[in-house]
Design an enzyme around this catalytic site. Structure first.
Site, short mmCIF file in Angstrom:
data_model
loop_
_atom_site.label_atom_id
_atom_site.label_comp_id
_atom_site.label_asym_id
_atom_site.label_seq_id
_atom_site.Cartn_x
_atom_site.Cartn_y
_atom_site.Cartn_z
N GLU A 1 -4.53 0.97 1.43
CA GLU A 1 -4.06 0.53 0.13
C GLU A 1 -3.88 -0.99 0.10
OE1 GLU A 1 -1.44 3.95 -1.92
OE2 GLU A 1 -0.37 2.92 -0.30
N ASP B 1 5.24 -1.91 -5.24
CA ASP B 1 4.31 -2.98 -4.87
C ASP B 1 4.38 -4.23 -5.74
OD1 ASP B 1 3.53 -0.73 -3.51
OD2 ASP B 1 1.48 -0.71 -4.25
#
Length: 500
Positions: free
Chosen positions: A222, A40
């Site tokens: 998320e 990420d």
């Protein structure tokens, strides 16, 4: 002795030559770490003329491990320079995803001598507590920098937001809410989003929740983001929620909601699922902070279905190009649009423009002399919304197909014959996306790197991102149409490598 000397000389020559050859599959204008694992993007921030990209990083292997925050900087979001690791795991846990802000009003009190503190807000993930199965192993912490992001000091009062007993309690995205002079944290909390507020980034109060009965729920929620956009003079709030699994083409993906936000509650115009990107490889996508009236998004160009198995070495993963967000009304429905940020123009090289092409049998679109790198941007407009297919290929028989099927009204990317696909059972698939535009013509932009394509159709209403692993660069490009189609204009430009 002469034989040994000759052998040594040949070996030295081989090593020297190998160092001049770029690593296979290494992106040439997308950021990737020099070595080891990345996922990420975190803490993306613009400050004092520099874009900061932090990211989930494991510096010991090219598979996921105890998370750090890696760091890279750029002046244009295209030419990136990898920096030393910014945040290391500590006794509170691994450093999971989060965001960063420029605390220009020094609400945190971290600023000194007139220097604006940069404050990172991140999730501490405690593996010891996780093993104890308390459900409280993730909590939010902060760190600050007074030297423009070069070094960071973790706050002695961490964590600033303890876990109330939610297993998945992570990925804080923080922004300043000017009308009420407070910070808003958008936090992923298992199957929904929870909003918190703070006057100083240290003490946080719960405001509201959203999403238990909205959107897609095929996996855990998320990496959220909340930001305002402007459409026809009206402020519209965008809430991005990444989800894994449960994407439209399996695995990881990002969904979004449009609505209103009053500093406490997000109210969506619709609870239906809308996808940020229909491809398989744009996950954990969030925006840069402190960019004024521009909304710039970047994602992790991979998918949890196969991220640990992709055949790259000595690194794993890259990021998408930066994309500029906007809004567009189609009929009575409002949609998010996403197009390449204008900074991509900085690496535009030679190319051509052609008009009024009649296409049925394959027409060669590769520039004269070919483009051995396979790095290019293609902009294409058709006279009608008819079937067509772009074929990226090489001399070894690999093909990546990008096209539009009128009968199903879908765009597609087919990587079933794109090269190496055997590392994961579901990788070699055809991915589809609906055409949302009602226009009678088609307009698309295709951005191709060594191992990825990013498709932006109809002004960014439909976006698809897919990675691939061809045996040799896909330097050949043709367009064909079984029923025939008129291409009003096609522009092709080589894109120059920008990695350092």
């Amino acid at each position: 002795m002469k034989k040994i000397s000759l052998l040594a000389a040949l070996l030295l020559a081989y090593v020297a030559n190998a160092q001049d050859v770029p690593e296979k599959y290494r992106p040439q204008f997308h950021f990737s770490p020099k070595a080891h694992w990345m996922n990420d993007p975190n803490g993306m921030l613009f400050h004092n003329g520099t874009y900061h990209l932090f990211y989930q990083y494991y510096p010991e292997a090219k598979i996921w491990g105890p998370m750090h925050w890696g760091h890279a900087t750029s002046k244009d979001m295209v030419h990136w320079k990898e920096q030393p690791i910014a945040l290391y795991p500590d006794n509170l846990g691994y450093i999971f995803s989060g965001s960063a802000v420029a605390d220009v009003n020094n609400t945190s009190g971290f600023g000194k001598d007139g220097k604006t503190p940069l404050v990172a807000i991140f999730t501490h993930h405690n593996p010891v507590l996780e093993k104890q199965k308390t459900g409280r192993h993730e909590y939010q912490s902060i760190a600050y920098s007074l030297d423009d992001g070069v070094t960071w000091t973790k706050y002695s009062g961490n964590p600033v937001l303890p876990n109330p007993g939610i297993t998945d309690f992570r990925d804080p995205k923080v922004r300043w809410y000017e009308p009420q002079k407070k910070w808003i944290m958008t936090l992923a909390t298992k199957d929904r989003i929870t909003f918190y507020s703070s006057p100083d980034l240290k003490s946080w109060s719960k405001e509201s929740e959203f999403g238990a009965d909205a959107g897609a729920h095929g996996g855990v929620w998320e990496c959220p983001d909340l930001l305002p956009l402007t459409h026809e003079g009206k402020q519209v709030w965008l809430l991005i929620v990444n989800i894994n699994p449960g994407g439209p083409n399996k695995g990881s993906a990002g969904q979004y909601f449009l609505g209103d936000f009053d500093g406490k509650t997000f109210t969506a115009y619709s609870k239906e699922t809308k996808w940020l990107d229909w491809g398989a490889d744009n996950y954990a996508a969030v925006t840069f902070s402190n960019t004024g009236n521009r909304s710039l998004l970047m994602g992790w160009m991979s998918n949890w279905q196969y991220a640990n198995q992709v055949p790259t070495d000595p690194w794993r993963s890259a990021n998408t190009i930066s994309r500029e967000l906007g809004l567009k009304t189609v009929g009575k429905e409002l949609y998010l649009t996403s197009v390449p940020a204008r900074e991509l123009e900085s690496i535009k090289g030679e190319g051509y423009s052609k008009k009024n092409l009649t296409v049925k049998a394959p027409v060669d679109l590769a520039p004269k002399g070919g483009n051995a790198s396979g790095l290019f941007r293609l902009d294409l407009k058709t006279a009608t919304a008819g079937d067509f297919e772009l074929v990226l290929s090489n001399k070894t028989g690999n093909e990546l197909l990008i096209g539009y099927d009128k009968a199903s009204n879908q765009y597609y990317i087919d990587r079933s014959k794109s090269g190496k696909i055997d590392f994961e059972a579901g990788f070699g698939q055809k991915h589809t996306a609906p055409r949302l535009s009602k226009d009678g013509k088609i307009a698309l932009t295709l951005v191709a790197d060594v191992a990825s394509v990013e498709l932006f159709a109809d002004g960014g209403l439909t976006v698809m991102t897919d990675i691939f692993f061809a045996d040799t660069p896909l330097s050949d490009l043709t367009i064909k149409s079984a029923k025939g189609i008129q291409v009003e204009e096609v522009q092709y430009h080589v894109l120059k490598p920008s990695i350092e």
